[in-house]
Design a protein around this motif. Structure first.
Motif, short mmCIF file in Angstrom:
data_model
loop_
_atom_site.label_atom_id
_atom_site.label_comp_id
_atom_site.label_asym_id
_atom_site.label_seq_id
_atom_site.Cartn_x
_atom_site.Cartn_y
_atom_site.Cartn_z
N SER A 149 38.10 25.01 25.81
CA SER A 149 38.93 25.26 26.99
C SER A 149 39.46 26.69 26.97
O SER A 149 39.51 27.35 28.02
N GLU A 150 39.86 27.17 25.81
CA GLU A 150 40.33 28.55 25.71
C GLU A 150 39.23 29.53 26.11
O GLU A 150 39.47 30.51 26.83
N GLU A 151 38.02 29.28 25.62
CA GLU A 151 36.89 30.18 25.94
C GLU A 151 36.58 30.17 27.43
O GLU A 151 36.29 31.22 28.02
N ILE A 152 36.65 29.00 28.04
CA ILE A 152 36.35 28.90 29.47
C ILE A 152 37.38 29.67 30.28
O ILE A 152 37.03 30.45 31.18
N VAL A 153 38.66 29.46 29.97
CA VAL A 153 39.72 30.17 30.70
C VAL A 153 39.58 31.67 30.52
O VAL A 153 39.70 32.45 31.48
N THR A 155 38.61 34.34 33.61
CA THR A 155 39.74 35.13 34.12
C THR A 155 39.87 36.52 33.52
O THR A 155 40.69 37.30 34.00
N GLN A 156 39.12 36.85 32.47
CA GLN A 156 39.35 38.12 31.79
C GLN A 156 39.09 39.32 32.71
O GLN A 156 39.74 40.35 32.62
N GLN A 157 38.14 39.20 33.65
CA GLN A 157 37.82 40.31 34.53
C GLN A 157 38.88 40.52 35.61
O GLN A 157 38.88 41.54 36.30
N TYR A 158 39.78 39.55 35.76
CA TYR A 158 40.80 39.67 36.80
C TYR A 158 42.15 40.10 36.26
O TYR A 158 43.06 40.37 37.03
N VAL A 159 42.30 40.10 34.94
CA VAL A 159 43.62 40.35 34.35
C VAL A 159 44.08 41.77 34.64
O VAL A 159 45.21 42.02 35.04
N ASN A 160 43.20 42.75 34.42
CA ASN A 160 43.53 44.15 34.65
C ASN A 160 43.16 44.50 36.09
O ASN A 160 42.00 44.64 36.43
N ILE A 161 44.17 44.66 36.93
CA ILE A 161 43.92 44.90 38.35
C ILE A 161 43.21 46.22 38.56
O ILE A 161 42.27 46.33 39.34
N GLN A 162 43.64 47.27 37.83
CA GLN A 162 43.04 48.58 38.01
C GLN A 162 41.58 48.57 37.60
O GLN A 162 40.70 49.07 38.31
N ALA A 163 41.30 47.96 36.41
CA ALA A 163 39.92 47.89 35.95
C ALA A 163 39.07 47.06 36.90
O ALA A 163 37.91 47.38 37.17
N VAL A 213 35.22 44.42 41.32
CA VAL A 213 35.23 42.97 41.17
C VAL A 213 35.73 42.31 42.45
O VAL A 213 36.74 42.72 43.03
N ARG A 214 35.00 41.30 42.89
CA ARG A 214 35.42 40.53 44.05
C ARG A 214 35.84 39.15 43.58
O ARG A 214 35.16 38.52 42.78
N ARG A 225 47.02 32.85 34.35
CA ARG A 225 45.82 33.46 34.90
C ARG A 225 45.54 32.94 36.31
O ARG A 225 45.06 33.68 37.17
N LYS A 226 45.82 31.68 36.53
CA LYS A 226 45.62 31.13 37.87
C LYS A 226 46.55 31.82 38.87
O LYS A 226 46.15 32.13 40.00
N GLU A 227 47.78 32.11 38.43
CA GLU A 227 48.71 32.81 39.30
C GLU A 227 48.21 34.21 39.62
O GLU A 227 48.31 34.69 40.76
N ILE A 228 47.62 34.87 38.60
CA ILE A 228 47.04 36.19 38.83
C ILE A 228 45.89 36.09 39.83
O ILE A 228 45.75 36.92 40.74
N LEU A 229 45.06 35.08 39.64
CA LEU A 229 43.95 34.88 40.56
C LEU A 229 44.44 34.65 41.99
O LEU A 229 43.89 35.19 42.95
N VAL A 230 45.49 33.85 42.11
CA VAL A 230 46.04 33.57 43.44
C VAL A 230 46.57 34.86 44.06
O VAL A 230 46.36 35.13 45.25
N GLN A 231 47.25 35.69 43.25
CA GLN A 231 47.77 36.96 43.76
C GLN A 231 46.62 37.88 44.18
O GLN A 231 46.68 38.55 45.22
N HIS A 232 45.58 37.94 43.34
CA HIS A 232 44.42 38.76 43.68
C HIS A 232 43.76 38.29 44.97
O HIS A 232 43.40 39.10 45.84
#
Length: 540
Positions: free
Chosen positions: A298-302, A306-314, A320-321, A410-417
Protein backbone atom coordinates in the motif's frame (compact mmCIF):
# COMPACT_ATOMS: atom_id res chain seq x y z
CA UNK A 1 -23.81 -56.73 25.20
CA UNK A 2 -22.85 -53.88 27.56
CA UNK A 3 -25.09 -50.83 27.80
CA UNK A 4 -24.05 -47.21 28.12
CA UNK A 5 -25.80 -44.52 30.08
CA UNK A 6 -26.72 -41.29 28.30
CA UNK A 7 -28.72 -38.53 30.06
CA UNK A 8 -32.12 -38.19 28.49
CA UNK A 9 -32.01 -34.36 28.15
CA UNK A 10 -28.82 -34.73 26.13
CA UNK A 11 -30.34 -37.57 24.09
CA UNK A 12 -33.40 -35.43 23.25
CA UNK A 13 -31.21 -32.48 22.38
CA UNK A 14 -29.33 -34.59 19.83
CA UNK A 15 -32.52 -36.05 18.43
CA UNK A 16 -34.02 -32.56 18.02
CA UNK A 17 -30.92 -30.95 16.58
CA UNK A 18 -33.02 -29.38 13.82
CA UNK A 19 -34.22 -26.68 16.24
CA UNK A 20 -30.81 -26.05 17.79
CA UNK A 21 -30.18 -24.23 20.08
CA UNK A 22 -33.71 -24.14 21.52
CA UNK A 23 -33.33 -27.68 22.96
CA UNK A 24 -29.83 -27.14 24.33
CA UNK A 25 -29.16 -29.03 27.56
CA UNK A 26 -28.02 -25.84 29.28
CA UNK A 27 -31.02 -23.77 28.22
CA UNK A 28 -31.81 -22.81 31.85
CA UNK A 29 -28.43 -21.06 31.84
CA UNK A 30 -29.26 -19.02 28.72
CA UNK A 31 -33.01 -18.64 28.98
CA UNK A 32 -35.50 -19.77 26.35
CA UNK A 33 -36.10 -16.28 24.81
CA UNK A 34 -32.41 -15.88 24.08
CA UNK A 35 -32.16 -19.32 22.48
CA UNK A 36 -35.24 -18.61 20.35
CA UNK A 37 -33.63 -15.36 19.26
CA UNK A 38 -30.52 -17.24 18.13
CA UNK A 39 -32.68 -19.69 16.19
CA UNK A 40 -34.71 -16.95 14.48
CA UNK A 41 -31.58 -15.01 13.59
CA UNK A 42 -30.02 -18.13 12.10
CA UNK A 43 -33.09 -18.68 9.92
CA UNK A 44 -33.20 -15.06 8.74
CA UNK A 45 -29.48 -14.84 8.04
CA UNK A 46 -29.64 -18.12 6.16
CA UNK A 47 -32.18 -16.50 3.83
CA UNK A 48 -30.40 -13.17 3.56
CA UNK A 49 -26.92 -14.59 3.01
CA UNK A 50 -25.50 -17.16 0.69
CA UNK A 51 -24.39 -18.93 3.86
CA UNK A 52 -24.45 -22.58 2.77
CA UNK A 53 -23.33 -24.20 -0.46
CA UNK A 54 -25.56 -26.71 -2.29
CA UNK A 55 -25.67 -30.20 -0.83
CA UNK A 56 -23.68 -31.51 -3.80
CA UNK A 57 -20.70 -29.45 -2.57
CA UNK A 58 -20.77 -30.98 0.92
CA UNK A 59 -17.17 -31.17 2.16
CA UNK A 60 -16.18 -31.42 5.83
CA UNK A 61 -12.60 -32.43 6.63
CA UNK A 62 -11.89 -33.69 10.15
CA UNK A 63 -8.75 -34.51 12.11
CA UNK A 64 -8.87 -36.86 15.12
CA UNK A 65 -6.16 -37.73 17.62
CA UNK A 66 -6.93 -40.81 19.74
CA UNK A 67 -5.85 -41.50 23.32
CA UNK A 68 -3.07 -43.66 21.92
CA UNK A 69 -1.77 -40.73 19.85
CA UNK A 70 -2.93 -42.06 16.47
CA UNK A 71 -4.10 -39.53 13.92
CA UNK A 72 -7.12 -40.14 11.72
CA UNK A 73 -7.83 -37.69 8.92
CA UNK A 74 -10.67 -37.94 6.38
CA UNK A 75 -13.05 -35.83 4.35
CA UNK A 76 -16.79 -36.24 4.86
CA UNK A 77 -18.82 -35.73 1.70
CA UNK A 78 -22.38 -36.53 2.80
CA UNK A 79 -24.48 -35.95 5.88
CA UNK A 80 -24.87 -39.72 6.24
CA UNK A 81 -21.11 -40.09 6.55
CA UNK A 82 -21.14 -37.30 9.13
CA UNK A 83 -23.76 -39.10 11.23
CA UNK A 84 -21.92 -42.42 11.10
CA UNK A 85 -18.68 -40.68 12.11
CA UNK A 86 -20.21 -38.74 15.01
CA UNK A 87 -22.29 -41.65 16.32
CA UNK A 88 -25.12 -39.36 17.42
CA UNK A 89 -27.86 -41.81 16.37
CA UNK A 90 -28.08 -43.54 19.72
CA UNK A 91 -29.87 -46.90 19.70
CA UNK A 92 -31.79 -47.56 22.91
CA UNK A 93 -31.12 -50.77 24.77
CA UNK A 94 -34.20 -53.02 25.09
CA UNK A 95 -33.64 -53.02 28.85
CA UNK A 96 -33.92 -49.22 29.01
CA UNK A 97 -36.51 -48.13 31.59
CA UNK A 98 -34.78 -45.11 33.13
CA UNK A 99 -36.46 -41.73 33.41
CA UNK A 100 -33.51 -39.38 33.71
CA UNK A 101 -30.98 -41.54 31.88
CA UNK A 102 -31.23 -43.79 28.87
CA UNK A 103 -29.43 -47.03 28.17
CA UNK A 104 -27.98 -47.14 24.67
CA UNK A 105 -26.32 -49.98 22.84
CA UNK A 106 -23.31 -48.24 21.38
CA UNK A 107 -21.49 -44.92 21.77
CA UNK A 108 -18.37 -43.37 20.31
CA UNK A 109 -16.32 -41.71 23.04
CA UNK A 110 -14.74 -38.40 22.14
CA UNK A 111 -11.17 -38.63 20.87
CA UNK A 112 -8.44 -36.82 22.73
CA UNK A 113 -8.48 -34.05 20.16
CA UNK A 114 -10.85 -33.39 17.29
CA UNK A 115 -10.72 -30.79 14.53
CA UNK A 116 -13.78 -30.08 12.37
CA UNK A 117 -13.20 -27.70 9.48
CA UNK A 118 -16.04 -25.66 7.99
CA UNK A 119 -14.36 -24.91 4.69
CA UNK A 120 -15.13 -22.36 2.00
CA UNK A 121 -13.90 -22.20 -1.59
CA UNK A 122 -12.86 -18.56 -1.20
CA UNK A 123 -12.86 -15.74 1.30
CA UNK A 124 -16.44 -14.79 0.39
CA UNK A 125 -17.79 -18.22 -0.60
CA UNK A 126 -20.48 -20.10 1.38
CA UNK A 127 -19.77 -22.85 3.90
CA UNK A 128 -19.51 -26.27 2.29
CA UNK A 129 -21.93 -27.88 4.70
CA UNK A 130 -25.71 -28.09 5.01
CA UNK A 131 -27.62 -26.28 7.80
CA UNK A 132 -28.87 -29.61 9.19
CA UNK A 133 -25.36 -31.06 9.35
CA UNK A 134 -24.03 -27.96 11.09
CA UNK A 135 -26.79 -28.06 13.71
CA UNK A 136 -26.13 -31.76 14.17
CA UNK A 137 -22.51 -31.09 15.08
CA UNK A 138 -23.36 -28.17 17.36
CA UNK A 139 -26.06 -30.13 19.21
CA UNK A 140 -23.84 -33.21 19.62
CA UNK A 141 -21.13 -31.14 21.31
CA UNK A 142 -23.51 -28.66 22.96
CA UNK A 143 -21.64 -25.72 21.49
CA UNK A 144 -22.50 -22.34 22.99
CA UNK A 145 -25.14 -20.68 20.78
CA UNK A 146 -23.25 -17.42 20.22
CA UNK A 147 -20.92 -19.34 17.89
CA UNK A 148 -23.64 -19.02 15.24
CA UNK A 149 -23.16 -15.25 15.13
CA UNK A 150 -19.51 -15.72 14.21
CA UNK A 151 -20.41 -17.72 11.10
CA UNK A 152 -22.39 -14.91 9.48
CA UNK A 153 -19.22 -13.42 8.04
CA UNK A 154 -19.23 -16.14 5.37
CA UNK A 155 -21.14 -16.25 2.10
CA UNK A 156 -22.19 -12.63 1.54
CA UNK A 157 -24.45 -12.25 -1.51
CA UNK A 158 -22.42 -9.21 -2.51
CA UNK A 159 -18.78 -10.25 -2.94
CA UNK A 160 -17.67 -6.73 -2.05
CA UNK A 161 -19.39 -6.83 1.31
CA UNK A 162 -16.88 -6.02 4.05
CA UNK A 163 -18.61 -7.78 6.95
CA UNK A 164 -15.80 -10.35 7.20
CA UNK A 165 -13.29 -7.51 7.48
CA UNK A 166 -15.14 -5.41 9.99
CA UNK A 167 -16.65 -8.03 12.30
CA UNK A 168 -14.61 -9.21 15.23
CA UNK A 169 -15.64 -10.99 18.39
CA UNK A 170 -14.47 -12.87 21.45
CA UNK A 171 -16.79 -14.96 23.64
CA UNK A 172 -16.05 -17.37 26.46
CA UNK A 173 -17.91 -19.67 28.85
CA UNK A 174 -16.50 -21.52 31.81
CA UNK A 175 -18.40 -24.18 33.80
CA UNK A 176 -16.10 -25.58 36.48
CA UNK A 177 -18.69 -25.45 39.25
CA UNK A 178 -22.37 -26.28 39.46
CA UNK A 179 -22.25 -28.27 36.27
CA UNK A 180 -25.51 -29.69 35.00
CA UNK A 181 -25.86 -33.46 35.59
CA UNK A 182 -26.96 -33.93 32.00
CA UNK A 183 -23.58 -32.66 30.80
CA UNK A 184 -21.67 -35.28 32.80
CA UNK A 185 -21.46 -38.17 30.31
CA UNK A 186 -18.61 -40.57 31.15
CA UNK A 187 -19.57 -42.84 28.25
CA UNK A 188 -18.52 -40.01 25.91
CA UNK A 189 -15.57 -38.97 28.09
CA UNK A 190 -17.26 -35.75 29.13
CA UNK A 191 -17.34 -34.43 32.67
CA UNK A 192 -19.28 -31.22 32.07
CA UNK A 193 -16.32 -29.28 33.56
CA UNK A 194 -15.15 -27.41 30.53
CA UNK A 195 -14.35 -24.04 29.12
CA UNK A 196 -15.43 -22.77 25.73
CA UNK A 197 -14.30 -19.84 23.65
CA UNK A 198 -14.86 -18.57 20.14
CA UNK A 199 -13.08 -15.74 18.41
CA UNK A 200 -12.00 -14.43 15.02
CA UNK A 201 -8.55 -13.86 13.59
CA UNK A 202 -7.79 -12.21 10.28
CA UNK A 203 -4.94 -12.90 7.90
CA UNK A 204 -4.04 -11.33 4.56
CA UNK A 205 -2.98 -13.13 1.41
CA UNK A 206 -1.83 -12.02 -2.01
CA UNK A 207 -4.55 -13.05 -4.46
CA UNK A 208 -2.89 -11.93 -7.70
CA UNK A 209 -0.03 -9.71 -8.80
CA UNK A 210 1.61 -8.19 -11.85
CA UNK A 211 5.39 -7.92 -11.63
CA UNK A 212 5.34 -4.91 -13.94
CA UNK A 213 3.47 -2.70 -11.49
CA UNK A 214 2.77 -2.81 -7.73
CA UNK A 215 -0.59 -1.17 -8.41
CA UNK A 216 -1.90 -4.43 -9.87
CA UNK A 217 -1.35 -6.43 -6.69
CA UNK A 218 -4.61 -7.72 -5.26
CA UNK A 219 -4.84 -8.73 -1.59
CA UNK A 220 -7.64 -10.60 0.10
CA UNK A 221 -8.49 -10.62 3.80
CA UNK A 222 -9.15 -14.11 5.17
CA UNK A 223 -11.20 -14.14 8.34
CA UNK A 224 -11.14 -17.43 10.26
CA UNK A 225 -13.58 -18.32 13.03
CA UNK A 226 -12.36 -20.48 15.91
CA UNK A 227 -14.44 -22.42 18.41
CA UNK A 228 -12.64 -24.37 21.14
CA UNK A 229 -13.80 -26.41 24.12
CA UNK A 230 -11.64 -28.25 26.61
CA UNK A 231 -12.70 -30.77 29.26
CA UNK A 232 -10.38 -30.22 32.23
CA UNK A 233 -11.05 -33.68 33.70
CA UNK A 234 -10.57 -35.89 30.64
CA UNK A 235 -8.31 -33.52 28.70
CA UNK A 236 -10.46 -33.90 25.56
CA UNK A 237 -10.64 -30.92 23.27
CA UNK A 238 -12.66 -29.89 20.26
CA UNK A 239 -11.93 -27.35 17.57
CA UNK A 240 -14.56 -26.19 15.05
CA UNK A 241 -12.96 -23.79 12.61
CA UNK A 242 -14.51 -21.68 9.88
CA UNK A 243 -11.64 -22.07 7.48
CA UNK A 244 -11.50 -20.11 4.18
CA UNK A 245 -9.45 -21.90 1.52
CA UNK A 246 -8.36 -24.52 4.11
CA UNK A 247 -5.57 -22.28 5.40
CA UNK A 248 -5.97 -23.47 8.99
CA UNK A 249 -6.40 -27.07 7.83
CA UNK A 250 -2.95 -26.93 6.22
CA UNK A 251 -1.53 -25.34 9.36
CA UNK A 252 -2.92 -28.13 11.56
CA UNK A 253 -1.61 -30.74 9.14
CA UNK A 254 1.83 -29.16 9.41
CA UNK A 255 1.96 -29.35 13.21
CA UNK A 256 -0.08 -32.52 13.88
CA UNK A 257 1.29 -34.88 11.27
CA UNK A 258 -0.82 -37.96 10.71
CA UNK A 259 2.21 -40.26 10.42
CA UNK A 260 3.73 -39.25 13.74
CA UNK A 261 2.84 -40.53 17.18
CA UNK A 262 1.06 -37.73 19.08
CA UNK A 263 0.77 -39.49 22.43
CA UNK A 264 3.38 -37.21 24.03
CA UNK A 265 1.30 -34.18 23.13
CA UNK A 266 -2.18 -35.48 24.07
CA UNK A 267 -1.52 -38.32 26.51
CA UNK A 268 -2.56 -36.43 29.66
CA UNK A 269 -4.86 -33.44 30.30
CA UNK A 270 -1.79 -31.33 31.08
CA UNK A 271 -0.13 -32.26 27.78
CA UNK A 272 -3.35 -31.68 25.89
CA UNK A 273 -3.72 -28.25 27.49
CA UNK A 274 -0.18 -27.29 26.51
CA UNK A 275 -0.83 -28.46 22.95
CA UNK A 276 -3.99 -26.34 22.77
CA UNK A 277 -1.96 -23.28 23.79
CA UNK A 278 0.69 -24.18 21.22
CA UNK A 279 -1.91 -24.34 18.46
CA UNK A 280 -3.36 -20.96 19.44
CA UNK A 281 0.14 -19.50 19.08
CA UNK A 282 0.30 -20.94 15.56
CA UNK A 283 -3.06 -19.38 14.75
CA UNK A 284 -1.80 -16.01 15.96
CA UNK A 285 1.32 -16.38 13.84
CA UNK A 286 -0.91 -17.15 10.85
CA UNK A 287 -2.85 -13.96 11.59
CA UNK A 288 0.25 -11.76 11.76
CA UNK A 289 2.81 -12.91 9.22
CA UNK A 290 1.63 -11.35 5.93
CA UNK A 291 0.42 -7.93 7.08
CA UNK A 292 3.87 -6.40 6.74
CA UNK A 293 3.96 -7.01 2.99
CA UNK A 294 0.41 -5.80 2.53
CA UNK A 295 1.16 -2.50 4.28
CA UNK A 296 4.39 -2.16 2.30
CA UNK A 297 2.47 -2.74 -0.94
CA UNK A 298 0.00 0.00 0.00
CA UNK A 299 2.85 2.38 0.77
CA UNK A 300 4.43 1.68 -2.62
CA UNK A 301 1.15 2.23 -4.44
CA UNK A 302 0.47 5.56 -2.72
CA UNK A 303 4.05 6.71 -3.36
CA UNK A 304 4.03 5.66 -7.00
CA UNK A 305 0.72 7.33 -7.78
CA UNK A 306 1.35 10.58 -5.92
CA UNK A 307 5.10 11.26 -5.99
CA UNK A 308 4.89 13.22 -9.26
CA UNK A 309 2.27 15.54 -7.79
CA UNK A 310 3.94 16.37 -4.49
CA UNK A 311 6.29 19.04 -5.87
CA UNK A 312 4.07 21.56 -7.64
CA UNK A 313 6.95 23.40 -9.30
CA UNK A 314 8.56 20.19 -10.59
CA UNK A 315 5.18 18.99 -11.80
CA UNK A 316 4.66 22.21 -13.73
CA UNK A 317 8.13 22.05 -15.25
CA UNK A 318 7.62 18.43 -16.33
CA UNK A 319 4.23 19.21 -17.82
CA UNK A 320 2.41 16.79 -15.50
CA UNK A 321 -1.32 16.65 -16.05
CA UNK A 322 -3.53 15.52 -13.21
CA UNK A 323 -6.59 13.36 -13.79
CA UNK A 324 -9.27 11.68 -11.73
CA UNK A 325 -7.84 8.18 -12.20
CA UNK A 326 -4.95 8.85 -9.84
CA UNK A 327 -7.34 10.34 -7.30
CA UNK A 328 -9.60 7.28 -7.49
CA UNK A 329 -6.67 4.90 -6.98
CA UNK A 330 -5.45 6.85 -3.93
CA UNK A 331 -8.98 6.93 -2.52
CA UNK A 332 -9.34 3.16 -2.99
CA UNK A 333 -5.99 2.62 -1.28
CA UNK A 334 -7.17 4.82 1.57
CA UNK A 335 -10.18 2.52 1.99
CA UNK A 336 -7.92 -0.56 1.91
CA UNK A 337 -5.70 0.97 4.59
CA UNK A 338 -8.73 1.73 6.73
CA UNK A 339 -9.82 -1.91 6.48
CA UNK A 340 -6.26 -3.00 7.23
CA UNK A 341 -6.21 -0.91 10.39
CA UNK A 342 -9.55 -2.40 11.44
CA UNK A 343 -8.22 -5.94 10.98
CA UNK A 344 -4.96 -5.26 12.80
CA UNK A 345 -6.73 -3.64 15.73
CA UNK A 346 -9.17 -6.56 15.99
CA UNK A 347 -6.30 -9.09 15.93
CA UNK A 348 -4.51 -7.20 18.70
CA UNK A 349 -7.68 -7.04 20.79
CA UNK A 350 -8.36 -10.79 20.38
CA UNK A 351 -4.78 -11.75 21.25
CA UNK A 352 -4.89 -9.59 24.38
CA UNK A 353 -8.18 -11.18 25.38
CA UNK A 354 -6.71 -14.65 24.85
CA UNK A 355 -3.84 -13.83 27.20
CA UNK A 356 -6.19 -12.38 29.81
CA UNK A 357 -8.61 -15.31 29.58
CA UNK A 358 -5.99 -18.05 30.01
CA UNK A 359 -4.22 -16.17 32.80
CA UNK A 360 -7.46 -15.96 34.77
CA UNK A 361 -8.37 -19.55 33.80
CA UNK A 362 -5.43 -21.23 35.53
CA UNK A 363 -5.84 -18.95 38.54
CA UNK A 364 -9.33 -20.32 39.13
CA UNK A 365 -9.37 -22.43 42.32
CA UNK A 366 -11.48 -25.02 40.48
CA UNK A 367 -8.61 -25.71 38.09
CA UNK A 368 -7.04 -29.14 38.77
CA UNK A 369 -4.49 -28.38 41.45
CA UNK A 370 -2.22 -31.25 40.46
CA UNK A 371 -1.45 -29.48 37.20
CA UNK A 372 -1.90 -25.90 38.41
CA UNK A 373 1.79 -24.99 38.67
CA UNK A 374 2.66 -26.45 35.26
CA UNK A 375 -0.40 -24.84 33.71
CA UNK A 376 0.53 -21.42 35.10
CA UNK A 377 4.02 -21.74 33.71
CA UNK A 378 2.66 -22.79 30.33
CA UNK A 379 0.24 -19.86 30.26
CA UNK A 380 3.07 -17.49 31.19
CA UNK A 381 5.08 -18.70 28.20
CA UNK A 382 1.94 -18.55 26.07
CA UNK A 383 1.26 -14.91 27.01
CA UNK A 384 4.90 -14.04 26.34
CA UNK A 385 4.65 -15.43 22.82
CA UNK A 386 1.36 -13.61 22.25
CA UNK A 387 3.01 -10.36 23.33
CA UNK A 388 5.61 -10.78 20.61
CA UNK A 389 2.94 -11.15 17.95
CA UNK A 390 1.00 -8.25 19.44
CA UNK A 391 4.15 -6.13 19.23
CA UNK A 392 4.74 -7.10 15.59
CA UNK A 393 1.15 -6.34 14.65
CA UNK A 394 1.31 -3.05 16.56
CA UNK A 395 4.30 -2.01 14.46
CA UNK A 396 2.39 -2.80 11.29
CA UNK A 397 -0.57 -0.89 12.70
CA UNK A 398 1.63 2.20 13.16
CA UNK A 399 2.89 1.85 9.60
CA UNK A 400 -0.65 1.47 8.32
CA UNK A 401 -1.78 4.57 10.22
CA UNK A 402 1.17 6.52 8.84
CA UNK A 403 0.46 5.27 5.30
CA UNK A 404 -3.20 6.22 5.74
CA UNK A 405 -2.23 9.73 6.83
CA UNK A 406 0.14 10.05 3.87
CA UNK A 407 -2.61 8.84 1.54
CA UNK A 408 -5.01 11.44 2.95
CA UNK A 409 -2.43 14.21 2.65
CA UNK A 410 -1.49 13.21 -0.88
CA UNK A 411 -5.15 12.96 -1.82
CA UNK A 412 -5.63 16.50 -0.55
CA UNK A 413 -2.71 17.64 -2.69
CA UNK A 414 -4.24 15.87 -5.67
CA UNK A 415 -7.58 17.54 -5.01
CA UNK A 416 -5.87 20.94 -4.81
CA UNK A 417 -3.96 20.27 -8.03
CA UNK A 418 -7.11 19.17 -9.80
CA UNK A 419 -8.94 22.26 -8.52
CA UNK A 420 -6.11 24.51 -9.73
CA UNK A 421 -6.04 22.72 -13.06
CA UNK A 422 -9.80 23.05 -13.43
CA UNK A 423 -9.58 26.72 -12.43
CA UNK A 424 -6.93 27.30 -15.13
CA UNK A 425 -9.15 25.58 -17.68
CA UNK A 426 -12.11 27.63 -16.54
CA UNK A 427 -10.08 30.81 -16.84
CA UNK A 428 -9.06 29.87 -20.39
CA UNK A 429 -12.68 29.12 -21.23
CA UNK A 430 -13.71 32.47 -19.73
CA UNK A 431 -11.15 34.31 -21.85
CA UNK A 432 -12.38 32.52 -24.96
CA UNK A 433 -15.97 33.39 -24.09
CA UNK A 434 -14.99 37.04 -23.49
CA UNK A 435 -13.37 37.20 -26.89
CA UNK A 436 -16.46 35.63 -28.41
CA UNK A 437 -18.70 38.09 -26.62
CA UNK A 438 -16.50 40.96 -27.82
CA UNK A 439 -16.83 39.76 -31.39
CA UNK A 440 -20.55 39.39 -30.89
CA UNK A 441 -20.67 42.96 -29.56
CA UNK A 442 -18.87 44.26 -32.63
CA UNK A 443 -21.29 42.37 -34.84
CA UNK A 444 -24.14 43.95 -32.89
CA UNK A 445 -22.69 47.44 -33.50
CA UNK A 446 -22.42 46.71 -37.21
CA UNK A 447 -26.01 45.51 -37.29
CA UNK A 448 -27.10 48.60 -35.37
CA UNK A 449 -25.43 50.87 -37.95
CA UNK A 450 -27.01 48.92 -40.76
CA UNK A 451 -30.39 49.12 -39.03
CA UNK A 452 -30.16 52.88 -38.47
CA UNK A 453 -29.07 53.49 -42.04
CA UNK A 454 -31.88 51.25 -43.26
CA UNK A 455 -34.41 53.15 -41.15
CA UNK A 456 -33.16 56.42 -42.65
CA UNK A 457 -33.26 55.33 -46.25
CA UNK A 458 -36.24 53.03 -46.12
CA UNK A 459 -38.92 55.78 -46.19
CA UNK A 460 -37.06 57.63 -48.93
CA UNK A 461 -36.72 54.46 -50.92
CA UNK A 462 -40.40 53.82 -50.58
CA UNK A 463 -41.33 57.40 -51.63
CA UNK A 464 -38.90 57.31 -54.54
CA UNK A 465 -40.37 54.06 -55.73
CA UNK A 466 -43.90 55.34 -55.33
CA UNK A 467 -43.18 58.61 -57.15
CA UNK A 468 -41.40 56.74 -59.88
CA UNK A 469 -44.59 54.95 -60.87
CA UNK A 470 -47.22 56.30 -63.27
CA UNK A 471 -49.44 57.29 -60.36
CA UNK A 472 -47.70 60.69 -60.00
CA UNK A 473 -46.60 62.69 -63.05
CA UNK A 474 -44.83 66.03 -63.15
CA UNK A 475 -44.17 66.43 -66.91
CA UNK A 476 -47.05 68.27 -68.66
CA UNK A 477 -49.19 66.62 -71.27
CA UNK A 478 -49.36 68.05 -74.84
CA UNK A 479 -52.78 69.60 -74.32
CA UNK A 480 -52.05 70.94 -70.81
CA UNK A 481 -51.15 74.64 -71.19
CA UNK A 482 -51.46 75.42 -67.50
CA UNK A 483 -48.07 74.00 -66.72
CA UNK A 484 -45.31 76.04 -68.20
CA UNK A 485 -41.74 75.13 -68.84
CA UNK A 486 -40.71 77.43 -66.03
CA UNK A 487 -41.65 74.73 -63.50
CA UNK A 488 -38.44 72.88 -64.41
CA UNK A 489 -35.00 74.06 -63.68
CA UNK A 490 -33.23 73.96 -67.03
CA UNK A 491 -35.58 71.14 -67.93
CA UNK A 492 -33.97 68.73 -65.47
CA UNK A 493 -35.26 69.37 -61.91
CA UNK A 494 -38.81 69.86 -60.79
CA UNK A 495 -38.96 71.98 -57.69
CA UNK A 496 -42.50 70.88 -57.03
CA UNK A 497 -41.56 67.22 -57.21
CA UNK A 498 -38.53 67.78 -54.98
CA UNK A 499 -40.59 69.66 -52.41
CA UNK A 500 -43.31 67.04 -52.40
CA UNK A 501 -40.69 64.26 -52.11
CA UNK A 502 -39.26 65.71 -48.91
CA UNK A 503 -42.66 66.71 -47.65
CA UNK A 504 -43.72 63.09 -47.81
CA UNK A 505 -40.38 61.38 -46.95
CA UNK A 506 -39.46 63.29 -43.77
CA UNK A 507 -42.77 62.82 -41.94
CA UNK A 508 -42.84 59.19 -43.06
CA UNK A 509 -39.28 58.66 -41.76
CA UNK A 510 -40.20 60.29 -38.41
CA UNK A 511 -43.27 58.11 -38.19
CA UNK A 512 -41.18 55.03 -38.94
CA UNK A 513 -38.72 55.92 -36.14
CA UNK A 514 -41.56 56.49 -33.69
CA UNK A 515 -43.16 53.14 -34.55
CA UNK A 516 -39.79 51.37 -34.21
CA UNK A 517 -39.03 53.02 -30.83
CA UNK A 518 -42.53 52.28 -29.55
CA UNK A 519 -42.30 48.66 -30.64
CA UNK A 520 -38.88 48.30 -28.98
CA UNK A 521 -40.13 49.72 -25.66
CA UNK A 522 -43.24 47.55 -25.74
CA UNK A 523 -41.16 44.42 -26.35
CA UNK A 524 -38.70 45.45 -23.60
CA UNK A 525 -41.50 45.97 -21.07
CA UNK A 526 -43.05 42.64 -22.01
CA UNK A 527 -39.74 40.80 -21.45
CA UNK A 528 -39.12 42.62 -18.14
CA UNK A 529 -42.57 41.69 -16.85
CA UNK A 530 -41.98 38.06 -17.82
CA UNK A 531 -38.60 38.03 -16.04
CA UNK A 532 -40.19 39.51 -12.90
CA UNK A 533 -42.91 36.86 -12.93
CA UNK A 534 -40.35 34.10 -13.32
CA UNK A 535 -38.31 35.55 -10.43
CA UNK A 536 -41.38 35.58 -8.17
CA UNK A 537 -42.08 31.95 -9.04
CA UNK A 538 -38.50 30.99 -8.15
CA UNK A 539 -38.67 32.89 -4.86
CA UNK A 540 -41.96 31.18 -4.01
Amino acid sequence: MSAHIIPRPYLKSCQQHGIYPVKAVERPRYGLPLLQLYQQRFSSRQRELNLFAPEAQFFVPYWDVSQAGKVDQKNLKTEQQLGDWLGDCFQLDPRDTGKDAAMVVEVKPDPQCRYIFLTTASSVAPLEITPAALKRILAYYQVMPCFLDFLYTFGPKNAEERESTRFSGFRTEKTFRNTMPSMDIPALRRSGKRYQLCYTLKSIALKSEDDSSPINKTWRVRSAVFYHQFDIQYGTQLWIIGDPLQGIHDLVQEHIHEKKDQSARFGTPSQAFNTSLEMIVHYCRWASEEWRWHVQSSEEIVEKITQQYVNIQASAENGVRWDRDGLIIVQDREQYLTDTITCLESNIAVMKRLGTFYTALVEDPAWPQADAAAAKWSVKEFVSQLDEYIYDISMQLKRANLALQIAKDRKEILVQHLSAQNAAKQEAYTHIMWRQQRRTGLDAVVMKVITVVTLIYLPMTFVSTFFGTDVVKYQPDSDDTSTSSSSYDNGRVSKTALWQFFAVSVPLMVATFLVAVGWYRWEKNRINKKDQADSKKLEA
